[in-house]
Design a protein around this motif. Structure first.
Motif, PDB file in Angstrom:
ATOM      1  N   ASP A 307      13.863  33.057  -5.077  1.00  0.00           N
ATOM      2  CA  ASP A 307      13.340  31.690  -5.128  1.00  0.00           C
ATOM      3  C   ASP A 307      12.158  31.490  -4.188  1.00  0.00           C
ATOM      4  N   GLU A 308      11.483  32.597  -3.833  1.00  0.00           N
ATOM      5  CA  GLU A 308      10.294  32.431  -2.988  1.00  0.00           C
ATOM      6  C   GLU A 308       9.061  32.920  -3.758  1.00  0.00           C
ATOM      7  N   VAL A 309       8.448  34.006  -3.327  1.00  0.00           N
ATOM      8  CA  VAL A 309       7.235  34.474  -4.012  1.00  0.00           C
ATOM      9  C   VAL A 309       7.652  35.237  -5.272  1.00  0.00           C
ATOM     10  N   ASN A 310       7.122  34.845  -6.444  1.00  0.00           N
ATOM     11  CA  ASN A 310       7.505  35.569  -7.665  1.00  0.00           C
ATOM     12  C   ASN A 310       7.027  37.022  -7.589  1.00  0.00           C
ATOM     13  N   MET A 311       5.789  37.174  -7.086  1.00  0.00           N
ATOM     14  CA  MET A 311       5.172  38.498  -7.121  1.00  0.00           C
ATOM     15  C   MET A 311       4.672  38.919  -5.741  1.00  0.00           C
ATOM     16  N   PRO A 312       5.590  39.335  -4.852  1.00  0.00           N
ATOM     17  CA  PRO A 312       5.083  39.854  -3.566  1.00  0.00           C
ATOM     18  C   PRO A 312       4.496  41.246  -3.804  1.00  0.00           C
ATOM     19  N   MET A 313       3.217  41.408  -3.498  1.00  0.00           N
ATOM     20  CA  MET A 313       2.588  42.712  -3.770  1.00  0.00           C
ATOM     21  C   MET A 313       3.118  43.762  -2.790  1.00  0.00           C
ATOM     22  N   ASP A 314       3.375  44.941  -3.320  1.00  0.00           N
ATOM     23  CA  ASP A 314       3.911  46.016  -2.495  1.00  0.00           C
ATOM     24  C   ASP A 314       2.758  46.833  -1.902  1.00  0.00           C
ATOM     25  N   PHE A 315       2.390  46.494  -0.681  1.00  0.00           N
ATOM     26  CA  PHE A 315       1.279  47.210  -0.054  1.00  0.00           C
ATOM     27  C   PHE A 315       1.723  48.532   0.565  1.00  0.00           C
ATOM     28  N   MET A 316       3.033  48.734   0.653  1.00  0.00           N
ATOM     29  CA  MET A 316       3.476  50.045   1.142  1.00  0.00           C
ATOM     30  C   MET A 316       3.119  51.095   0.087  1.00  0.00           C
ATOM     31  N   PHE A 317       3.289  50.706  -1.193  1.00  0.00           N
ATOM     32  CA  PHE A 317       2.898  51.581  -2.298  1.00  0.00           C
ATOM     33  C   PHE A 317       1.370  51.748  -2.293  1.00  0.00           C
ATOM     34  N   ALA A 318       0.677  50.607  -2.139  1.00  0.00           N
ATOM     35  CA  ALA A 318      -0.787  50.618  -2.238  1.00  0.00           C
ATOM     36  C   ALA A 318      -1.448  51.456  -1.155  1.00  0.00           C
ATOM     37  N   THR A 319      -0.755  51.667  -0.061  1.00  0.00           N
ATOM     38  CA  THR A 319      -1.408  52.388   1.036  1.00  0.00           C
ATOM     39  C   THR A 319      -0.801  53.776   1.291  1.00  0.00           C
ATOM     40  N   ILE A 320      -0.131  54.299   0.268  1.00  0.00           N
ATOM     41  CA  ILE A 320       0.244  55.723   0.355  1.00  0.00           C
ATOM     42  C   ILE A 320      -1.068  56.456   0.087  1.00  0.00           C
ATOM     43  N   ASN A 321      -1.681  56.930   1.121  1.00  0.00           N
ATOM     44  CA  ASN A 321      -3.063  57.387   0.962  1.00  0.00           C
ATOM     45  C   ASN A 321      -3.214  58.855   0.610  1.00  0.00           C
ATOM     46  N   LYS A 322      -2.127  59.464   0.162  1.00  0.00           N
ATOM     47  CA  LYS A 322      -2.290  60.844  -0.291  1.00  0.00           C
ATOM     48  C   LYS A 322      -1.493  61.035  -1.582  1.00  0.00           C
ATOM     49  N   LEU A 323      -1.902  62.010  -2.369  1.00  0.00           N
ATOM     50  CA  LEU A 323      -1.203  62.251  -3.631  1.00  0.00           C
ATOM     51  C   LEU A 323       0.083  63.011  -3.329  1.00  0.00           C
TER      52      LEU A 323
END
Ligand code: BGC
Length: 565
Positions: A307-323
């Motif tokens: 019941d808070e943010v519908n779409m909290p963006m996952d920046f932990m995923f976004a900042t995995i900086n290596k393949l």
């Protein structure tokens, strides 16, 4: 029969008894509109310039709606386009009820909203709720005297010691987070740049006024907001110092602090719940700029009852900086099991472009397709960043005098700022990549002759056409829409593989994150995925139409997406 009648009565009730704005539409599988939508972030200054002043604008965006619709985008989030002195390029708002003249007029916004509708594209704005510009009349009033009724709308404190800031908190843009104001001999708090004073959300008037801003825009036709910097909305009510970690200094020369007192205070969740109620009343959606360091923090943003943010963006995923298949696997597993709807993003106006962060200089196009194949085939909503779909890369400033971003101005040379990921969209091979006939506010990347919409549209193997096919698949393939995420070959250090399974049908995704060709046995039976064979749906390299899932060969940095048969 009786059930059918009851169903009809219920539908009629919903249609007539509940006002249209309050009906949260869900599809046959119970999804509200935003769960299967593809969002696309537009940095308005850099998207399309309609009046040839070198600055992108709202009519420019309107002129590109057909392109966005061709690509398969369902919703755009426009970074701040409100009146602003632009010390932080719009993230310093001086009036929440208008449009900055650089970007057009309110009428242009209405036109954009009107033109988006028939194309089924929803429009979201950026809600900078934590702080305003110091030019905002609210702040001007607040600073005018200690007795002003809006004094408490911002955070004012006395010096701790003579001429010393009230505590040790530092600004993200360097230096103390407090600025002395001689008008009333007190200090005001700014987590970001000094001309961005933080609002005091403990004051109910602030909440009321800011919520009214959202209502006003919803009524104009806006479908939601991206909530900016929610983590710093509240600070410790006792203003206690942050603990200092070690003796190292950051890029700005400040001590490194553990931000326990200027971030993530519990009160922010009450605000988010109430703000969500207002959004729900308008069938709108809230995207969160939710920087978190662990999954428990991210879970909190969804709210205990979603019941808070519908779409909290996952920046932990976004900042995995290596393949790293292992790192992605772990993060996907966490978010997929978080109890909230996952939201994946790989770059934005604050994060270096995907092309740069993962590219190896040799297989960059392949890697761009690889990353797209990853985040656009996961269960959840994807938020793209303009230009990602044509393989735009960072074009960082080379000289300090060229820097436009305050972060880069203050942090140069260690911190060059974010101009590089905000350069003009590349539309064609003409001057300035067709963004504007005039010199643009930021320089266009030299590679634009090969990386632009027009050229890539006519190349079936381009990054752009790859994105378009992915988006189309995402919208139509039931397993991709509904399927549960099943990790495959979890020990594989080089290849990330998974299935998305729904009602006996599975989409299989195999992503080679290494620079050598890999042969993969997906071991489907061990994960309860049954298949006699598989057919290729989309692949970033030449692949046969049918493959054996126990023996799939994937080229260096190749992506293969198939379907079980
Ligand atoms: C925005 C940044 C901005 C910062 C401070 C953020 O969260 O995304 O671009 O610099 O707020 O204004």
């Amino acid at each position: 029969m009786r059930n059918q009648k009851l169903g009809l009565v219920f539908l009629l009730f919903v249609a007539f008894a509940i006002p249209a704005w309050a009906q949260t539409a869900v599809d046959g599988e119970g999804h509200p509109w935003w769960q299967h939508a593809v969002f696309y972030e537009i940095y308005p200054r850099s998207f399309a310039d309609s009046n040839h002043d070198g600055i992108g604008d709202l009519p420019g965006i309107t002129s590109k709606l057909d392109y966005l619709s061709w690509l398969g985008v369902d919703a755009i989030w426009i970074a701040p386009m409100f009146p602003s002195p632009h010390v932080d390029w719009g993230y310093d708002i001086s009036d929440y009820y208008s449009v900055d003249p650089d970007y057009g007029t309110l009428r242009d916004m209405d036109e954009l909203l009107a033109q988006s509708k028939p194309r089924n594209i929803r429009v979201l704005l950026d809600f900078v709720m934590t702080y305003t510009s110091d030019q905002n009349k609210w702040f001007q009033e607040s600073k005018s005297s200690r007795a002003n009724p809006k004094r408490d709308w911002y955070i004012w404190r006395d010096a701790r010691d003579p001429q010393q800031p009230p505590n040790n908190w530092t600004s993200l843009f360097g230096g103390s987070a407090w600025k002395y104001d001689s008008t009333t001999s007190q200090w005001f708090y700014h987590y970001f740049y000094p001309p961005q004073p933080n609002l005091n959300w403990r004051n109910p008037e602030v909440e009321k006024n800011m919520f009214d801003v959202t209502r006003w825009w919803y009524k104009r036709g806006v479908a939601g907001f991206r909530l900016d910097a929610v983590d710093v909305m509240f600070v410790d009510s006792q203003f206690r110092d942050n603990p200092v970690v070690g003796t190292e200094r950051n890029a700005f020369g400040d001590p490194v602090e553990r931000e326990i007192n200027d971030k993530n205070q519990p009160e922010l969740h009450g605000v988010l719940q109430r703000l969500r109620k207002v959004a729900d009343e308008h069938n709108a959606v809230l995207i969160g700029e939710t920087w978190t360091s662990d999954i428990e923090q991210l879970k909190k943003y969804y709210g205990e009852h979603n019941d808070e943010v519908n779409m909290p963006m996952d920046f932990m995923f976004a900042t995995i900086n290596k393949l790293s298949p292992a790192d992605f696997r772990k993060q996907i597993e966490w978010v997929d099991n978080s109890g909230g709807w996952p939201v994946y993003v790989v770059s934005n106006h604050d994060i270096r472009r995907v092309y740069d962060r993962y590219g190896d200089g040799k297989h960059d196009d392949q890697i761009a397709k690889l990353m797209a194949s990853l985040y656009l085939t996961l269960r959840g909503t994807a938020v793209m960043y303009y230009g990602e779909e044509i393989g735009m890369e960072n074009n960082d400033p080379k000289r300090p005098e060229d820097v436009k971003d305050s972060m880069g101005k203050l942090g140069w040379p260690k911190e060059k700022g974010r101009d590089g990921e905000r350069t003009p969209m590349q539309w064609n091979t003409q001057a300035n990549a067709g963004f504007s006939p005039t010199t643009p506010w930021l320089p266009v990347d030299d590679r634009y002759k090969n990386y632009n919409v027009e050229t890539e549209k006519s190349d079936p193997n381009s990054i752009l056409n790859y994105y378009r096919q992915l988006l189309s698949m995402r919208h139509t393939n039931q397993a991709l829409l509904e399927g549960k995420y099943i990790a495959l070959n979890e020990d594989d250090p080089s290849v990330l593989s998974y299935a998305r399974s729904y009602k006996g049908q599975s989409v299989l995704v195999v992503l080679n994150m290494s620079g050598v060709t890999r042969k993969v046995n997906l071991n489907l039976e061990s994960k309860g995925v049954h298949a006699k064979g598989a057919k290729t749906l989309l692949s970033s390299f030449t692949t046969p139409g049918r493959v054996d899932p126990s023996e799939i060969s994937v080229e260096p940095f190749g992506a293969w997406i198939g379907e079980t048969e």
